[in-house]
Design an enzyme around this catalytic site. Sequence first.
Site, PDB file in Angstrom:
ATOM      1  CG  ASP A 130      -1.813   1.205   1.286  1.00  9.74           C
ATOM      2  OD1 ASP A 130      -2.099   1.768   0.227  1.00  9.74           O
ATOM      3  OD2 ASP A 130      -2.236   1.581   2.399  1.00  9.74           O
ATOM      4  CB  SER A 171      37.250  23.865  -0.752  1.00  7.66           C
ATOM      5  OG  SER A 171      38.201  24.012   0.266  1.00  7.66           O
TER       6      SER A 171
END
EC number: 2.7.7.4
Length: 638
Positions: free
Chosen positions: A119, A551
């Site tokens: 389901d 970075s």
Amino acid sequence: MAATPATESQYKVDTLIAEDIDAYLDLHQHKSMLRFITCGSVDDGKSTLIGRLLYDSKMIFEDQLAALEADSKRVGTQGGEIDFALLVDGLAAEREQGITIDVAYRYFSTEKRKFIVADTPGHEQYTRNMVTGASTADLAVILIDARKGVLTQTRRHSYLAHLIGIRHIVLAVNKMDLVGYDQARFNEIVADYRAFATSIGIEQFTAIPISGFRGDNITGPSPNTPWYSGPSLIHHLETVEVDTTDDQARPFRMAVQWVNRPNLDFRGFSGLIASGSIKPGDPVRILPSGKVTKVARIVAFDGDLPQAVAGQSITLTLADEVDCSRGDVIAVADNPPEVSGQFEATLVWMDEQELVPGRSYWLKLGTQTVSATVQPPKYQVNVNTMEHLAAKTLDLNAIGVVTLATDRPIVFEPYAAARDLGGFILIDKMSNATVAAGMLHFSLRRAQNVHWQATDISRDHHATLKNQRPAVVWLTGLSGAGKSTIANLVEKKLARMNRHTFLLDGDNVRHGLNRDLGFTEADRIENIRRVGEVARLMTDAGLIVITAFISPFRAERDMVRQMMAPGEFVEVHIDTPLSVAEERDVKGLYRKAREGKLKNFTGIDSPYEPPINPDLHIDTTQVTPDEAAEFIVKRLIP
């Protein structure tokens, strides 16, 4: 003592009962299995339908039925009658909201077949859960509320079911009792759905008018729909032909799950046969290496087998000592699957955080796990119109076609031909969450035409000439932390020691190599990827490479680390509090960012993810730049 007639009679009865039980168990054991899903929009009645199937197939115990009746009265959603949805909606949040959130798996059986039904949620937010439920299904029951007709989620789930490879579709037009069992309404919905289904390639489907609540056309014909002469839902599920012979007819494929080495005299390769059959003496090819050998033995739990077929879990021993490990694929020698590192694929994005093009994700395909990057989508699919839309990324529940590349070649087959070697998932490297499900279409031709060119002068020779060990010193930190200053000092100190170096600075590379990149998250990732590739080439030349880049994302710093040889990447966190970095603000960037004149600035409106376990941690509020440079040099050259 002689047996009495009574005891003889009882013995015969007991024997017949035992025989009947054995016959029943044997019949039950050899029943075919059908896996199917129910899907559709919110409140179409999926959970109610499954509850009805469980109830009508006598799969509910008396205590469960009593609890269900009590819960139905307490909840009161069905006017005192049994609320079958409560059998399936197990989470408290599901019962409170009246919707399905998680995938609920239920088992039931009839005299003719066993079933596992999933389901799946109808709410768009939980579409990703529907993909999970559909991945192993043979059939999909698409529910439509007769009052509402074909909705967006109906189209989305139908498209996904077809995309995932489900070829048996049942269109269950539910809640017919609420439209007076109107045949015209049923025909109208079927016509609308057929027009859409044809547009996405669904060639046929079975339409059934039902009422999950009332039980119409669930287990047998309903007197309320005399105009309908087709099968009931259960009858169709019991009789639909799911071809299980295809897997055995296809070429032999087995992904290695485990190298079985209990002692020095035995070395076997264990896995589940995905397709085909195999016998001792058959020639096989080990991929991706391409080595060819023969099967020596087929070992199973009960002993050696003369033959094994798709669906069996076995251990193979090979005639030759070939290199084979987990993730490799053993295939028939004369018809192996492909090996490549670049692909076109369809992605179903399943995460709250959108796809970041260029970011490195884990790609898991069968037993293979590799690092992969995804390029910006070629297009995104509008499930309502099947229109191809331009897109720079994919967000939650979006479906798009992309190009992706893996860090090393993988064994694959197009998903349309084989789910096992064509379906994959993407996993976020930081959170370890599954972010996407994908289906490979084909290998890109350029991946097969580009080969690594071997050279006679090796990287070791370059390093020996320079009398040093190559390395990448990666300085990361906020703008203004002092990375460029410290990197410059490190290079000067190494130069005095006659070391061969090169300094890559964040601002400098944006004047040339990366001048085409901005500062969006995707551009920052591409910026670091390019720098990482350049740094790797420089280490091949034997250089010590010093980099100074903000970075900001851990995933990209880890990506660069993985490019390098083990031990050659040294991550240095130049740690400076944001307030101190702002005070320095030599370039005036923080001031512009605070004024809104500089977008996507790290630390202000773009995040910085500090290293968790850097190779060196330098707090610039505690040491001078010269002292920091000295620490780094000592780390490189003790």
